[in-house]
Design a protein around this motif. Structure first.
Motif, PDB file in Angstrom:
ATOM      1  N   PRO A 227       0.777  -1.293  -0.117  1.00  0.00           N
ATOM      2  CA  PRO A 227       0.036   0.014  -0.006  1.00  0.00           C
ATOM      3  C   PRO A 227       0.781   1.329  -0.048  1.00  0.00           C
ATOM      4  N   ASP A 228       0.308   2.228  -0.608  1.00  0.00           N
ATOM      5  CA  ASP A 228       1.094   3.567  -0.706  1.00  0.00           C
ATOM      6  C   ASP A 228       0.670   4.637   0.379  1.00  0.00           C
ATOM      7  N   ASP A 229      -0.297   4.354   1.117  1.00  0.00           N
ATOM      8  CA  ASP A 229      -0.934   5.539   2.062  1.00  0.00           C
ATOM      9  C   ASP A 229      -0.673   5.053   3.618  1.00  0.00           C
ATOM     10  N   VAL A 230      -0.348   6.111   4.373  1.00  0.00           N
ATOM     11  CA  VAL A 230      -0.038   5.766   5.681  1.00  0.00           C
ATOM     12  C   VAL A 230      -0.798   5.141   6.528  1.00  0.00           C
ATOM     13  N   ASP A 231      -2.206   5.381   6.369  1.00  0.00           N
ATOM     14  CA  ASP A 231      -3.440   4.841   7.147  1.00  0.00           C
ATOM     15  C   ASP A 231      -3.277   3.126   7.106  1.00  0.00           C
ATOM     16  N   THR A 232      -3.293   2.623   5.706  1.00  0.00           N
ATOM     17  CA  THR A 232      -3.166   1.437   5.117  1.00  0.00           C
ATOM     18  C   THR A 232      -2.050   0.556   5.754  1.00  0.00           C
ATOM     19  N   LEU A 233      -1.067   1.385   5.428  1.00  0.00           N
ATOM     20  CA  LEU A 233       0.298   0.755   5.777  1.00  0.00           C
ATOM     21  C   LEU A 233       0.309   0.432   7.248  1.00  0.00           C
ATOM     22  N   LEU A 234      -0.282   1.452   8.168  1.00  0.00           N
ATOM     23  CA  LEU A 234      -0.357   1.002   9.660  1.00  0.00           C
ATOM     24  C   LEU A 234      -1.023  -0.200  10.025  1.00  0.00           C
ATOM     25  N   THR A 235      -1.990  -0.574   9.219  1.00  0.00           N
ATOM     26  CA  THR A 235      -2.754  -1.894   9.498  1.00  0.00           C
ATOM     27  C   THR A 235      -2.121  -3.157   9.334  1.00  0.00           C
ATOM     28  N   LEU A 236      -0.626  -2.963   8.573  1.00  0.00           N
ATOM     29  CA  LEU A 236      -0.081  -4.577   8.281  1.00  0.00           C
ATOM     30  C   LEU A 236       0.865  -4.749   9.457  1.00  0.00           C
TER      31      LEU A 236
ATOM     32  N   TYR B 165       6.708   5.141  12.034  1.00  0.00           N
ATOM     33  CA  TYR B 165       8.041   5.506  11.368  1.00  0.00           C
ATOM     34  C   TYR B 165       8.038   4.642   9.832  1.00  0.00           C
ATOM     35  N   THR B 166       8.073   3.520   9.939  1.00  0.00           N
ATOM     36  CA  THR B 166       8.047   2.718   8.616  1.00  0.00           C
ATOM     37  C   THR B 166       6.939   3.072   7.696  1.00  0.00           C
ATOM     38  N   ALA B 167       5.581   3.069   8.194  1.00  0.00           N
ATOM     39  CA  ALA B 167       4.645   3.501   7.188  1.00  0.00           C
ATOM     40  C   ALA B 167       4.885   4.792   6.756  1.00  0.00           C
ATOM     41  N   ARG B 168       5.434   5.799   7.313  1.00  0.00           N
ATOM     42  CA  ARG B 168       5.721   7.099   6.829  1.00  0.00           C
ATOM     43  C   ARG B 168       6.929   6.994   5.709  1.00  0.00           C
ATOM     44  N   ALA B 169       7.755   6.311   6.183  1.00  0.00           N
ATOM     45  CA  ALA B 169       9.281   6.089   5.437  1.00  0.00           C
ATOM     46  C   ALA B 169       8.827   5.439   3.864  1.00  0.00           C
ATOM     47  N   VAL B 170       7.964   4.542   4.082  1.00  0.00           N
ATOM     48  CA  VAL B 170       7.545   3.718   2.721  1.00  0.00           C
ATOM     49  C   VAL B 170       6.570   4.756   2.032  1.00  0.00           C
ATOM     50  N   ALA B 171       5.613   5.322   2.582  1.00  0.00           N
ATOM     51  CA  ALA B 171       4.755   6.358   1.789  1.00  0.00           C
ATOM     52  C   ALA B 171       5.603   7.429   1.246  1.00  0.00           C
ATOM     53  N   CYS B 172       6.827   7.882   1.762  1.00  0.00           N
ATOM     54  CA  CYS B 172       7.571   9.084   1.247  1.00  0.00           C
ATOM     55  C   CYS B 172       8.665   8.652   0.340  1.00  0.00           C
ATOM     56  N   PHE B 173       9.406   7.833   0.758  1.00  0.00           N
ATOM     57  CA  PHE B 173      10.715   7.140  -0.171  1.00  0.00           C
ATOM     58  C   PHE B 173      10.283   6.264  -1.210  1.00  0.00           C
TER      59      PHE B 173
ATOM     60  N   VAL C  79       8.659  12.235   7.772  1.00  0.00           N
ATOM     61  CA  VAL C  79       9.306  11.313   8.225  1.00  0.00           C
ATOM     62  C   VAL C  79      10.279  11.812   9.289  1.00  0.00           C
ATOM     63  N   VAL C  80       9.909  11.406  10.561  1.00  0.00           N
ATOM     64  CA  VAL C  80      10.982  11.675  11.719  1.00  0.00           C
ATOM     65  C   VAL C  80      11.672  10.613  12.289  1.00  0.00           C
ATOM     66  N   ASP C  81      13.082  10.560  12.116  1.00  0.00           N
ATOM     67  CA  ASP C  81      13.850   9.636  12.752  1.00  0.00           C
ATOM     68  C   ASP C  81      14.673  10.390  13.718  1.00  0.00           C
ATOM     69  N   THR C  82      15.664   9.862  14.404  1.00  0.00           N
ATOM     70  CA  THR C  82      16.517  10.538  15.282  1.00  0.00           C
ATOM     71  C   THR C  82      17.333  11.703  14.665  1.00  0.00           C
ATOM     72  N   ASN C  83      18.008  11.133  13.492  1.00  0.00           N
ATOM     73  CA  ASN C  83      18.574  12.260  12.847  1.00  0.00           C
ATOM     74  C   ASN C  83      17.903  13.504  12.432  1.00  0.00           C
ATOM     75  N   VAL C  84      16.539  13.405  11.959  1.00  0.00           N
ATOM     76  CA  VAL C  84      15.738  14.456  11.325  1.00  0.00           C
ATOM     77  C   VAL C  84      15.302  15.280  12.836  1.00  0.00           C
ATOM     78  N   ARG C  85      15.033  14.495  13.954  1.00  0.00           N
ATOM     79  CA  ARG C  85      14.663  15.355  15.219  1.00  0.00           C
ATOM     80  C   ARG C  85      15.890  16.158  15.620  1.00  0.00           C
ATOM     81  N   ARG C  86      17.079  15.488  15.574  1.00  0.00           N
ATOM     82  CA  ARG C  86      18.371  16.407  15.987  1.00  0.00           C
ATOM     83  C   ARG C  86      18.363  17.642  15.103  1.00  0.00           C
TER      84      ARG C  86
END
Length: 267
Positions: free
Chosen positions: A67-76, A82-90, A98-105
């Protein structure tokens, strides 16, 4: 695979994996034991089990397309925020923060003028406000934020002289140090001597065997603390990564029943 594991360790296993199982349905058709063997030494083997379950769901319910949308990805199975947003984005080029440790810093320093801060509910909104409107540009921007935090705006020894940003709140504020009460330093997670290590040793025995093994074969994998070994084995059974056959032997998930069935057919 990249959850809690660096790219350098993931890449060779991922390349072998997609060559062997190039589609979700191919992974779904594989036995759980084959998946656990292919996972190798990546650690956190419950991720392998979740990945297999995820592939089964995608093959059965999404026409073999991730799936390409965050809400559907979250059901998997095994897919978190994080993974749902990374897949949808990248993978799909969606304008999704998409927020990981590096982005948050980078966000904490450049935007809020603080050294690293703990995760906050507003982090996604803060990053979303920075994203360009165009999907393609937003995707590149998200990747750039991660790279900036990983290569330049590092936790230790940030290379501020190389930073491409024209403005940084942390630099303007004189590089204030982190408030320990606000963001206590994270302790480095040890591995040696932990239940995780014992679980790994037990799984190594089972991965190396083409047939179910005796309890004695597992016992020799960890002799220093028998109670810890028993606890680790019990947790593997509870997690469904290991199973015990009716004959009292132990095997990787899905393999013990198969072996017993073969033995019954031979009889």
């Amino acid at each position: 695979m990249l959850q809690q594991t660096p790219v350098s360790r993931v890449e060779p296993i991922w390349l072998d994996w997609v060559a062997r199982w190039p589609t979700p349905s191919a992974t779904a058709a594989a036995g759980a034991a084959d998946v656990l063997r292919a996972w190798g030494k990546l650690g956190y083997p419950r991720r392998a089990k979740r990945l297999h379950e995820c592939a089964v769901t995608i093959a059965a319910e999404h026409d073999d397309v991730v799936p390409d949308d965050v809400d559907t990805l979250l059901t998997l199975p095994g897919v978190g925020a994080y993974t749902a947003r990374a897949v949808a984005c990248f993978a799909y080029g969606k304008r999704v923060p998409v927020v990981d440790t590096n982005v948050r810093r980078v966000l904490s320093r450049a935007v809020h003028g603080r050294d690293e801060a703990p995760a906050r509910a507003r982090d996604l909104d803060d990053v979303a406000a920075l994203l360009p409107d165009d999907d393609v540009v937003a995707q590149r921007f998200s990747a750039a934020l991660m790279e900036l935090g990983a290569i330049v705006c590092t936790a230790r020894g940030p290379k501020c002289g190389l930073c491409p940003l024209t403005g940084c709140g942390w630099r303007a504020a004189g590089y204030p140090t982190r408030d320990p009460a606000d963001a206590p330093a994270r302790k480095v997670q040890k591995y040696a001597g932990t239940d995780r290590q014992v679980r790994g040793r037990l799984l190594d025995v089972l991965r190396a065997s083409a047939t179910p093994v005796t309890r004695a074969a597992l016992d020799v994998a960890w002799l220093s603390d028998t109670a810890q070994r028993d606890r680790a084995l019990h947790s593997l059974l509870v997690d469904g990564l290991v199973e015990q056959t009716p004959a009292g032997l132990f095997a990787l998930a899905g393999e013990g029943e198969t072996q017993d069935a073969r033995a019954n057919r031979r009889r």
